[in-house]
Design a protein around this motif. Structure first.
Motif, short mmCIF file in Angstrom:
data_model
loop_
_atom_site.label_atom_id
_atom_site.label_comp_id
_atom_site.label_asym_id
_atom_site.label_seq_id
_atom_site.Cartn_x
_atom_site.Cartn_y
_atom_site.Cartn_z
N LEU A 107 0.82 -1.21 0.00
CA LEU A 107 0.00 0.00 0.00
C LEU A 107 0.85 1.26 0.00
CD1 LEU A 107 -3.29 -0.41 2.04
CD2 LEU A 107 -2.94 -0.22 -0.40
N GLY A 108 2.05 1.20 0.53
CA GLY A 108 2.95 2.34 0.45
C GLY A 108 3.28 2.66 -1.00
N GLN A 109 3.56 1.64 -1.78
CA GLN A 109 3.82 1.83 -3.21
C GLN A 109 2.54 2.27 -3.93
OE1 GLN A 109 4.72 -1.59 -5.90
NE2 GLN A 109 6.71 -0.56 -6.04
N TRP A 110 1.41 1.70 -3.53
CA TRP A 110 0.10 2.06 -4.10
C TRP A 110 -0.18 3.55 -3.90
CZ3 TRP A 110 -4.22 3.92 -1.58
CH2 TRP A 110 -5.45 3.79 -2.21
N GLU A 111 0.06 4.05 -2.68
CA GLU A 111 -0.24 5.47 -2.42
C GLU A 111 0.76 6.38 -3.13
OE1 GLU A 111 1.69 6.07 2.04
OE2 GLU A 111 -0.43 5.71 1.84
N GLU A 112 1.99 5.95 -3.31
CA GLU A 112 2.94 6.73 -4.10
C GLU A 112 2.42 6.89 -5.52
OE1 GLU A 112 6.99 5.38 -4.09
OE2 GLU A 112 7.06 5.32 -1.89
N TYR A 113 1.92 5.81 -6.09
CA TYR A 113 1.35 5.86 -7.44
C TYR A 113 0.14 6.81 -7.46
CZ TYR A 113 -0.83 4.45 -11.81
OH TYR A 113 -1.40 4.46 -13.06
N LEU A 114 -0.70 6.72 -6.46
CA LEU A 114 -1.89 7.56 -6.37
C LEU A 114 -1.52 9.04 -6.45
CD1 LEU A 114 -4.98 7.88 -5.81
CD2 LEU A 114 -4.41 7.84 -3.37
N PHE A 115 -0.56 9.46 -5.65
CA PHE A 115 -0.22 10.87 -5.59
C PHE A 115 0.69 11.32 -6.74
CE2 PHE A 115 -1.47 10.08 -1.12
CZ PHE A 115 -2.68 10.73 -1.23
N GLN A 116 1.45 10.40 -7.31
CA GLN A 116 2.24 10.76 -8.49
C GLN A 116 1.34 10.98 -9.71
OE1 GLN A 116 5.05 7.56 -8.87
NE2 GLN A 116 6.41 8.38 -7.29
N ASN A 117 0.17 10.36 -9.69
CA ASN A 117 -0.75 10.47 -10.82
C ASN A 117 -1.90 11.43 -10.56
OD1 ASN A 117 0.08 8.44 -13.03
ND2 ASN A 117 0.48 7.43 -11.08
N SER A 118 -1.74 12.29 -9.59
CA SER A 118 -2.74 13.31 -9.29
C SER A 118 -2.05 14.68 -9.27
CB SER A 118 -3.38 13.04 -7.92
OG SER A 118 -4.21 14.12 -7.56
N ASN A 119 -2.69 15.65 -9.86
CA ASN A 119 -2.14 17.00 -9.84
C ASN A 119 -2.36 17.67 -8.48
OD1 ASN A 119 -1.40 16.80 -12.53
ND2 ASN A 119 -3.37 17.54 -13.24
N LEU A 120 -3.31 17.15 -7.70
CA LEU A 120 -3.67 17.75 -6.43
C LEU A 120 -3.27 16.81 -5.29
CD1 LEU A 120 -7.19 19.00 -7.51
CD2 LEU A 120 -5.07 20.32 -7.40
N GLN A 121 -2.88 17.39 -4.18
CA GLN A 121 -2.46 16.61 -3.01
C GLN A 121 -3.35 16.94 -1.83
OE1 GLN A 121 0.23 14.35 -3.45
NE2 GLN A 121 -0.14 15.01 -5.55
N PRO A 122 -3.54 16.00 -0.91
CA PRO A 122 -4.35 16.29 0.27
C PRO A 122 -3.64 17.27 1.21
CG PRO A 122 -3.51 14.05 0.35
CD PRO A 122 -3.07 14.63 -0.94
N TYR A 123 -4.42 17.97 1.99
CA TYR A 123 -3.91 18.87 3.02
C TYR A 123 -3.22 18.05 4.11
CZ TYR A 123 -3.99 22.77 6.35
OH TYR A 123 -3.66 23.76 7.23
N SER A 124 -3.86 16.94 4.49
CA SER A 124 -3.32 15.96 5.45
C SER A 124 -3.68 14.57 4.95
CB SER A 124 -3.94 16.14 6.84
OG SER A 124 -3.63 17.39 7.36
N TYR A 125 -2.81 13.60 5.24
CA TYR A 125 -3.05 12.23 4.77
C TYR A 125 -2.25 11.27 5.63
CZ TYR A 125 -2.92 8.17 1.63
OH TYR A 125 -3.03 6.91 1.09
N TRP A 126 -2.93 10.30 6.25
CA TRP A 126 -2.27 9.26 7.03
C TRP A 126 -2.96 7.93 6.80
CZ3 TRP A 126 -3.80 13.47 10.52
CH2 TRP A 126 -2.82 14.46 10.58
N ARG A 127 -2.21 6.85 7.08
CA ARG A 127 -2.75 5.51 6.83
C ARG A 127 -2.34 4.55 7.94
NH1 ARG A 127 -0.23 1.32 4.49
NH2 ARG A 127 1.41 2.65 3.66
N TYR A 128 -3.30 3.78 8.41
CA TYR A 128 -3.03 2.65 9.30
C TYR A 128 -3.44 1.40 8.53
CZ TYR A 128 -2.93 -0.65 13.09
OH TYR A 128 -2.64 -1.74 13.85
N VAL A 129 -2.49 0.64 8.08
CA VAL A 129 -2.66 -0.54 7.25
C VAL A 129 -3.51 -0.19 6.03
CG1 VAL A 129 -3.18 -3.01 7.15
CG2 VAL A 129 -2.43 -1.99 9.32
N ASP A 130 -4.82 -0.47 6.07
CA ASP A 130 -5.69 -0.22 4.92
C ASP A 130 -6.74 0.86 5.19
OD1 ASP A 130 -7.20 -1.66 6.73
OD2 ASP A 130 -8.10 -2.96 5.23
N ASP A 131 -6.60 1.55 6.30
CA ASP A 131 -7.52 2.62 6.66
C ASP A 131 -6.81 3.96 6.48
OD1 ASP A 131 -9.66 0.90 7.46
OD2 ASP A 131 -8.52 0.46 9.28
#
Length: 171
Positions: A107-131
């Protein structure tokens, strides 16, 4: 991983450190990866683990040796149900000691892909396993686009989203 939450105390500390005041159009959101453990795509997860292992500081155990041990745990995972034996061929087991690290690394790699493929970033973002928990400041339509992108990264990894614009919940 910088977005990872260790426990409730860690979450609360990060939450209270959010810069105030929040943006006027702040939206609190939660994403949940449904059925993560049995759905983790093994090929992609192995690559994510290999990348993480190659970037560690302590290489006293060679990466290839760790990967061989990981493969044994992941690929030879049998279980019994109603007197019958099964071999798990996708994902990882819920009770496996390796399962959480394996799923989190993917999921760490998954979220890297998510944000690399988005022009916009969240103000705050955290993850506990799949939440996943975050604050978005780019409007509801753009948040829905991020959710759609997250669901389309891999067909085995769909996400469910919940959100609120109620300022009393996030300030």
């Amino acid at each position: 991983m910088p977005t990872y939450i260790k426990d409730t105390t860690d979450f609360l500390n990060k939450f209270t450190a959010i810069q105030q005041p929040l943006p006027e159009n702040a939206i609190m959101f939660c994403l949940d990866v449904t059925k993560l453990y049995p759905s983790v795509p093994r090929k992609e997860a192995r690559e994510a683990c290999k990348t993480a292992l190659e970037n560690r500081s302590d290489i006293s155990i060679p990466t290839e040796d760790v990967l061989k041990m990981m493969d044994l745990v992941i690929e030879i995972n049998n279980f019994s149900f109603n007197g019958k034996h099964f071999l798990q061929t996708e994902g990882t087991a819920f009770g496996s000691h390796l399962g959480m690290n394996y799923a989190c690394t993917y999921l760490g790699q998954w979220e890297e892909y998510l944000f690399q493929n988005s022009n916009l970033q969240p103000y705050s973002y955290w993850r506990y396993v799949d939440d996943i928990w975050g604050i978005w400041k780019h409007g509801l339509d753009e948040l829905k686009k991020i959710h759609e992108l997250s669901t389309n990264i891999h067909p085995q990894i769909p996400t469910e989203m919940r959100y609120s614009t109620d300022k009393n919940l996030i300030s």
